[in-house]
Design an enzyme around this catalytic site. Sequence first.
Site, short mmCIF file in Angstrom:
data_model
loop_
_atom_site.label_atom_id
_atom_site.label_comp_id
_atom_site.label_asym_id
_atom_site.label_seq_id
_atom_site.Cartn_x
_atom_site.Cartn_y
_atom_site.Cartn_z
N HIS A 258 0.85 -1.19 0.00
CA HIS A 258 0.00 0.00 0.00
C HIS A 258 0.88 1.23 0.00
CE1 HIS A 258 -3.08 2.91 1.17
NE2 HIS A 258 -3.91 2.04 0.64
N GLU A 313 -7.92 -5.12 -0.05
CA GLU A 313 -8.49 -5.91 -1.13
C GLU A 313 -8.45 -7.41 -0.84
OE1 GLU A 313 -10.04 -4.12 -2.85
OE2 GLU A 313 -8.99 -2.60 -4.00
N1 ACO Z 1 3.93 -7.66 -4.44
C1 ACO Z 1 5.27 -7.66 -4.68
N2 ACO Z 1 6.02 -6.55 -4.64
C2 ACO Z 1 5.41 -5.40 -4.35
C3 ACO Z 1 4.03 -5.33 -4.09
C4 ACO Z 1 3.29 -6.52 -4.13
N3 ACO Z 1 1.98 -6.53 -3.89
N4 ACO Z 1 3.71 -4.05 -3.83
C5 ACO Z 1 4.83 -3.33 -3.96
N5 ACO Z 1 5.86 -4.14 -4.27
C6 ACO Z 1 7.25 -3.77 -4.47
C7 ACO Z 1 7.45 -3.21 -5.87
O1 ACO Z 1 7.73 -4.21 -6.81
C8 ACO Z 1 8.62 -2.28 -5.64
O2 ACO Z 1 9.80 -3.05 -5.58
P1 ACO Z 1 11.19 -2.50 -6.18
O3 ACO Z 1 11.48 -1.25 -5.38
O4 ACO Z 1 12.13 -3.61 -5.97
O5 ACO Z 1 10.89 -2.18 -7.62
C9 ACO Z 1 8.36 -1.74 -4.23
O6 ACO Z 1 7.56 -2.71 -3.58
C10 ACO Z 1 7.62 -0.41 -4.25
O7 ACO Z 1 6.51 -0.51 -5.13
P2 ACO Z 1 5.73 0.76 -5.67
O8 ACO Z 1 4.84 0.36 -6.78
O9 ACO Z 1 6.71 1.87 -5.92
O10 ACO Z 1 4.90 1.16 -4.38
P3 ACO Z 1 3.57 1.96 -4.38
O11 ACO Z 1 3.42 2.59 -3.05
O12 ACO Z 1 3.49 2.87 -5.56
O13 ACO Z 1 2.49 0.80 -4.62
C11 ACO Z 1 0.55 -0.49 -4.68
C12 ACO Z 1 1.32 0.61 -3.93
C13 ACO Z 1 0.25 0.01 -6.09
C14 ACO Z 1 -0.76 -0.77 -3.95
C15 ACO Z 1 1.42 -1.77 -4.74
O14 ACO Z 1 1.74 -2.20 -3.43
C16 ACO Z 1 0.74 -2.89 -5.54
O15 ACO Z 1 0.85 -2.89 -6.77
N6 ACO Z 1 0.05 -3.86 -4.85
C17 ACO Z 1 -0.65 -4.93 -5.55
C18 ACO Z 1 -2.00 -4.44 -6.07
C19 ACO Z 1 -3.01 -4.21 -4.96
O16 ACO Z 1 -3.15 -5.02 -4.05
N7 ACO Z 1 -3.70 -3.06 -5.06
C20 ACO Z 1 -4.74 -2.66 -4.10
C21 ACO Z 1 -4.24 -1.53 -3.25
S1 ACO Z 1 -5.43 -1.06 -2.03
C22 ACO Z 1 -6.45 0.06 -2.84
O17 ACO Z 1 -6.10 0.70 -3.78
C23 ACO Z 1 -7.80 0.19 -2.34
#
Ligand code: ACO
Length: 376
Positions: A258, A313
Amino acid sequence: MEQGTATAPIDDRPYSPGLEGVLAGETSIALVDGANGRLMYRGYPIVELVRRSTYAQVAELLWTGMWPASAHLACAPLSKRVTEALRNLPASTHPMDALRTAISVWGAETSPGWPSTVEQARALTALAPTALAAFARLRQGLEPVAPRADLQLAAGFLTMLDDAEPDPAAARALDAYFIVGAEHGFNASTFTARVITATRSDMASAICGAIGALKGPLHGGAPAEVVNQLNEIGTPEAAAAWIDDALARGERLMGFGHRVYRAYDPRAAALREVAEGMGNTAEWLRLAVAVEDIALRKLAEKSPDRPLKTNVEYYTAAVLQGVGLPPDLFPSTFALARHAGWTAHVLEQNAANKLIRPDVRYIGPAERHLPVEAAG
Ligand code: ACO
């Protein structure tokens, strides 16, 4: 200065990709305390609201700031135009697109104008479940069911989907889900609604934009993918290898991570409690809990410096499956819940409006000029 050598002035102001960590406004609607895993609507903790209130009360609280001792919000009937617009959509239409279309037609026929009002917030929040239920039936070749004034929103939505008396336990679970999904600070869709409102556009336009933002899988599209993920994993024994493979391919585990929460998402905790209280989710929930433990361990090994915890989620999928919704309606059902928060933010933006227009750092070519022969 010679042609082709002029550069843009150096802009060394701080820039945060994705606006991460940037304060972009002030709100008194909700506190999202990511470090400590707390969420409060106008000061009331989310777990307390889920256990002791209804979505109608929460929506009034978000809109007005006042706690209503009781509140009733029933699904609203659709106009002929809205129904016809839904009828004319292909059955393959994404339900989020159908919902956005219904809100857009409502905006076209009612011209809500600016500034927005609490009455418009109530009207839109009450219209959305009727529109989604109507589309869910129309795409199956069934006629829409008229809303019932005696039922609250969640029960009314279930009744219109199935044309049957709502199961009280399912209605209560969906109402709890609506409370959990109602509001969450400056998330992408809410921010979109505020940007649109800040131009003095109307509430329908703001909500159409918000629905568009929520449709993306990184925001509201995740719970259906959680179901696919768990179906693919199949058994707790297969989870570790499946997760290792997915992470090695650079994939994300849906339902984890998140932008704001570094602690366990309090909404996931509240929904897990709701799911555990539902009799028909037991087997699915056992798998989800077992996979969650393994996923959290694997994510901690992968990113020791960036805590990646369960998000809302993950258990949304359990609750919405438990109330009998098909996975392709999960994102749009989330949108129904978020109407209260979106419209509350529209009202708050209206009340102290300033056009939202950030700067951007230019990183393109330096000044240059067309070749002489290009003229004419
Ligand atoms: N699984 C694996 N790795 C992850 C995940 C995940 N669910 N979430 C983040 N990371 C990793 C990324 O790959 C990245 O790694 P890196 O630095 O080695 O490249 C690091 O964590 C940071 O990721 P970002 O995308 O920069 O973080 P951000 O804060 O932008 O992302 C998000 C938040 C989009 C929710 C992300 O965690 C994600 O894609 N999760 C999966 C989708 C999901 O569950 N979405 C629902 C969110 S809740 C809502 O919106 C109501």
